[in-house]
Design an enzyme around this catalytic site. Structure first.
Site, PDB file in Angstrom:
ATOM      1  N   ASP A   1       0.858  -1.176   0.000  1.00  0.00           N
ATOM      2  CA  ASP A   1       0.000   0.000   0.000  1.00  0.00           C
ATOM      3  C   ASP A   1       0.895   1.226   0.000  1.00  0.00           C
ATOM      4  OD1 ASP A   1      -2.097  -1.618   0.364  1.00  0.00           O
ATOM      5  OD2 ASP A   1      -2.487  -1.090   2.453  1.00  0.00           O
TER       6      ASP A   1
ATOM      7  N   ASP B   1      -4.872  -3.552   4.835  1.00  0.00           N
ATOM      8  CA  ASP B   1      -5.344  -3.132   6.154  1.00  0.00           C
ATOM      9  C   ASP B   1      -6.853  -3.289   6.316  1.00  0.00           C
ATOM     10  OD1 ASP B   1      -6.014  -1.118   4.424  1.00  0.00           O
ATOM     11  OD2 ASP B   1      -4.642   0.355   5.268  1.00  0.00           O
TER      12      ASP B   1
ATOM     13  N   ASP C   1      -9.420  -6.442   2.164  1.00  0.00           N
ATOM     14  CA  ASP C   1      -8.104  -6.912   1.720  1.00  0.00           C
ATOM     15  C   ASP C   1      -7.870  -8.367   2.102  1.00  0.00           C
ATOM     16  OD1 ASP C   1      -7.372  -4.498   0.640  1.00  0.00           O
ATOM     17  OD2 ASP C   1      -6.470  -3.756   2.489  1.00  0.00           O
TER      18      ASP C   1
END
Ligand code: ATP
Length: 939
Positions: free
Chosen positions: A367, A671, A675
């Site tokens: 990310d 997170d 996901d």
């Protein structure tokens, strides 16, 4: 390579027993009845209305005071489930003997006792017991270390206490606490909901139903089955969407899940593919050793005509020399030490197989926000229909000014700007507060930045909410990319504010607020401004509003489709982490590709990526483009693109699959609750420890305590080091056993006097395997470890190179020890002295070979190589007095048949050791400087 499903199943995942999957069980159990032997709870909470629940629990929507919470904690105890019963110490000790290698030794002890060779029996049994005890102690330590790591992952809960929203350890929740639930949270206790907004909870852990249940605040009839009690949320279930608030009614063992009495997080598997491979090898080795022993016995007795009792003693010596008893214990220790070391550096391993998988990762997908960047957001730019404003100041301190062309702007006169700032403050779930002289944000840092902007403009959150109270909210979800709130202003007029990704917000707008007037929205102009702002690396949010009330009861998606007027864009800086740039460079050097997968704007992602060295000179691809590609196209594209922007969790899953399809070993970070599938699918799923949801953590193999990308690189380095150490240990252990075995076999084959007795062989094994080999578990990562390419997944440990190294060193040791023995014996030295020299020669070879073993291919003939691991030096130093005792103590002489040596004898012993040391170094040199390594590896 797709992840080994079995190892996943055995992993540290939540395990709920089958009985808990029986919904009927809950149907049968009438709510409110006391559980067996538990406290009676006559209140049937799901039948009560929220007010009544508050009343009965003497609480209110502002929560308990800190004192009340403390008092109740004393009374009700912590909100924890009974710990899984660990195996008792006795059981653990008994299990140490359950090992085929030790069975063989125990069998040999029995027969030597039968034959009356008590010394050998004693030594054999001592060896078995000492190994079991070492295994027992080490395993205990390893279990404690893993337990400590598991505790680091203890869940947190958001509660309202004394009107303030705070985070507490979930164990500190008490009945009457008001908890706030958001998507991705694990419900921390049994809760009666009094507020639910699009709240959906997955209750499979309790009811077996995997489809999420839509929650409300309604009371239900007393006989409603567990799955139909919509006004309740139960401990251990997972919020997959929306927001809610509720009062805790039961904690710990009184919760539904507590009654079933299960631990949610169960760290069970203590094994990895490599360890299993070595275990299997150990079993094969035991069988092979038994066969060789039987063959030797038969040949010696029937062919050479030796007495069976003598032959048996020789065979016992052979078995004892060849069996690597210390193997299982040391493998466990090496792994546990590695996991502990990683935890100290913020990488918390949840499933042991991940340690190995880390060593072969070829692609890390990360990310952006908070992982590659610092997640310390500051608004730097505001764009309205007519102007571009600059905002000064850094961080969360509300100090700075809004300027236009160098002049401070007056918000009293600039209505469009004032309304944009107000929208940012009102459409906001974060809190700005001061603690220890520092300004901090609780909640989403993006929203924190908007609060700071408001404060700089003299528009505080509290005053704003008093004047324009919030009546409803549609929370931010990353798949929608916007948030909406509904307010009434001082004149009791309804307003709906939205903020989110520019393209999403622009779709809702028909007009724009320009020069105090409403004009048709100039979509192209806004898009251009958004792209320009993103291109300098700023995160862009759009703000809009409309003067309208929701059509239905509360705010719904239908209210956010149209009719808004655009207020402005904000550009938020989120600087990249310095250490992330270094870590990216390190990964590239280690042959690992780094890909950024972000929900942010493509231009922002590209700009930040360029600052970090990700995707430089390569195109960025958006989630929408990924959605248009079929699997084959995606597979061909995925290796050439490093920045994926505006990507949603589904895209992450597709990307993992595409990368795995292209033969890559993938680590993926995440997170959010959505996901979880991508994290599960990845070879190493990495969840964020700070901003990550419980759902993401549960699906992951590893949790980053500091959310930092650099920690992944550290974990990869450590993963490689652990694997190296396991290999180094096996490479040390096998030739030492092999050397001894060859000495004995040669003696039997050539009808020589036995150079090592069974008792002596066992002595060597005890000293070497227990004291020396253990030191390799402490070996630090080699300096060039991140300059090597990733290890091919599924690489066989016992490849051509390993076999060669084991045979070579075994033969060298045999040559040194047997040669010395024969030379001395032929030249009239007594059998005892010659044997003592042979024993010392073997131990000396092992001591020096331990230093060789510190590096598999690299030379150790330098300062670092010789002195770099103090445990190696300590282990060697510890062996010296043991060998002196063996050689000189009279009772040792009696027990082991040893004899004192002269100084010159020691020089010869040292010579044998140096032979092994230098030849091993020469072999490494040849391997390093020729193509031999590749050929041996079959690469
Ligand atoms: P990552 O890089 O970790 O994927 P991200 O923050 O870039 O994270 P998201 O959180 O999914 O990705 O955000 C995607 C977009 O949604 C952002 O670019 C922004 O435009 C918008 N956004 C982010 N946070 C909020 C928020 N709290 N309210 C409204 N919109 C938001």
């Amino acid at each position: 390579m797709s992840k080994n499903e079995n190892s996943k199943k055995e992993g540290w995942q939540a395990s709920i027993p089958d009985e808990s999957l029986d919904p009927g069980q809950h149907k049968r159990r009438k709510a409110g009845k006391s559980d067996k032997g538990g406290t009676p709870s006559p209140v049937v909470w799901h039948t009560l209305h929220a007010d009544e629940v508050h009343q009965r629990l003497e609480t209110n929507p502002k929560g308990l005071s800190a004192e009340q919470a403390d008092e109740r904690l004393q009374k009700h105890g912590p909100n924890q489930l009974a710990q899984i019963k660990r195996r008792s110490a006795w059981m653990r000790l008994a299990m140490q003997f359950h090992n085929i290698l030790l069975y063989v030794m125990m069998g040999a002890a029995l027969i030597t006792a039968f034959l009356g060779h008590w010394v050998d029996t004693g030594v054999l049994l001592f060896a078995v017991v000492i190994n079991a005890v070492i295994g027992f102690i080490q395993e205990g330590k390893a279990e404690n270390a893993l337990e400590a790591i598991r505790n680091m992952l203890s869940p947190h809960a958001t509660v309202i206490r004394g009107g303030q929203t705070t985070e507490v350890d979930a164990a500190h929740l008490v009945p009457g606490d008001v908890v706030v639930l958001g998507s991705g949270d694990r419900v921390p206790a049994d809760v009666r909901l009094f507020h639910a907004r699009e709240l959906r909870v997955e209750e499979a852990a309790l009811t077996g139903e995997s489809l999420p249940v839509e929650k409300s605040t309604d009371a239900q009839p007393a006989d409603a089955p567990l799955g139909d009690r919509f006004g309740m949320a139960y401990s251990g279930t997972m919020v997959v969407h929306g927001q809610g608030r509720g009062v805790v009614i039961h904690t710990g063992k009184h919760t539904e899940i507590g009654r079933i009495n299960q631990m949610l997080v169960d760290v069970r598997s203590q094994s990895t593919p490599l360890v299993r491979q070595i275990d299997k090898f150990g079993q094969m080795l035991a069988v092979a050793i038994l066969l060789v022993c039987a063959l030797t016995f038969a040949l010696g007795t029937f062919w050479r005509g030796n007495a069976p009792a003598d032959m048996f003693m020789m065979v016992v010596a052979l078995a004892a020399s060849a069996i690597p008893e210390g193997l299982p214990a040391i493998l466990t220790v090496t792994l546990a030490l590695g996991v502990q070391r990683m935890a100290r550096q913020n990488a918390i391993i949840r499933r042991l197989p991940a340690v190995e998988a880390l060593g072969s990762v070829t692609v890390i997908c990360s990310d952006k926000t908070g992982t590659l960047t610092r997640n310390e957001m500051t608004v730097q730019r505001i764009v309205s229909a007519n102007h571009v404003y600059e905002v000064s100041g850094v961080g969360y301190a509300p100090r700075g000014e809004i300027t236009h062309d160098g002049h401070i702007v007056d918000l009293e006169t600039d209505h469009a700007l004032a309304l944009a700032v107000r929208a940012g403050v009102l459409c906001n779930d974060a809190h700005l507060y001061r603690e220890d002289k520092a300004w901090k944000v609780m909640g989403d840092p993006t929203e924190g930045a908007l609060l700071v902007l408001g404060a700089k403009a003299g528009f505080s959150q509290d005053l704003g909410e008093q004047a324009w109270p919030r009546l409803d909210v549609l929370p931010f979800e990353s798949q929608h990319r916007f948030m909406a709130t509904y307010h009434r202003n001082t004149d009791d007029k309804p307003w709906i504010f939205v903020k989110g990704a520019p393209e999403v917000i622009l779709d809702m707008c028909e007009r724009e607020y320009a020069n105090s007037d409403l004009a048709p929205v100039n979509v192209d102009q806004w898009r251009r401004m958004a792209t320009d702002t993103a291109a300098v690396g700023l995160r862009v949010l759009a703000l809009a509003c409309k003067q309208a009330a929701p059509e239905g009861d509360g705010l719904g998606f239908a209210d956010t489709r149209s009719g808004f007027f655009m207020l402005g864009l904000v550009g938020i800086i989120d600087p990249p982490r310095e250490e992330a740039a270094l870590a990216v460079a390190q990964c590239h050097e280690a042959g690992i590709a780094v890909k950024m997968i972000t929900g942010d704007h493509a231009e922002t992602a590209r700009a930040i990526g360029a600052q970090l060295g990700i995707g430089v000179g390569k195109p960025a691809v958006t989630g929408a483009e990924v959605a248009m590609m079929d699997d084959a196209t995606l597979r061909s594209v995925v290796m050439n693109v490093d920045v994926f922007a505006r990507a949603s969790p589904e895209h992450k899953l597709r990307l993992v699959k595409a990368l795995q399809g292209a033969g890559q070993v993938v680590s993926m970070t995440g997170d959010g609750v959505n996901d979880a599938p991508a994290l599960k699918r990845a070879d190493v799923g990495v969840a964020m420890g700070m901003k990550g949801t419980e759902a993401a953590k549960q699906a992951s193999d590893m949790v980053l305590a500091d959310d930092n990308f650099a920690t992944i690189a550290i974990a990869v380095r450590q993963g490689r080091a652990v694997y190296d150490n396991l290999k180094k240990f096996v490479l040390f252990m096998l030739p030492t056993n092999g050397g001894e075995a060859l000495v004995v076999i040669a003696a039997i084959l050539f009808e020589l006097a036995l150079p090592l007795t069974a008792a002596q062989v066992l002595w060597i094994n005890l000293v070497t395997s227990s004291a020396l080999g253990m030191a390799l578990a402490f070996e630090p990562a080699e300096s060039g470890i991140m300059k090597r390419p990733p290890r091919p997944p599924g690489e066989k440990l016992l490849n051509g190179f390993f076999v060669w190294r084991v045979i070579m060193v075994s033969v060298l040791m045999m040559a040194g020890a047997l040669g010395l023995f024969l030379w001395e014996y032929e030249h009239g030295t007594s059998l005892e002295t010659a044997r003592t020299m042979a024993v010392n020669a073997v131990v000396m070879c092992e001591m020096l070979y331990l230093i060789n073993s510190r590096h598999i291919y690299d030379s150790v003939m330098n300062r670092e190589g010789l002195f770099g691991n103090r445990y190696v030096l300590l282990a060697i130093a510890a062996c010296v007095p043991l060998q002196l005792a063996f050689t000189y103590l009279p009772w040792m002489n009696t027990v082991f048949g040893s004899a004192p040596l002269q100084p010159i004898d020691w020089l010869k012993v040292l010579g044998a050791g140096l032979l092994v040391f230098f030849v091993s170094e020469i072999e490494k040199f040849v391997i390093r400087h020729t193509g031999l390594r590749k050929r041996l590896l079959g690469a």
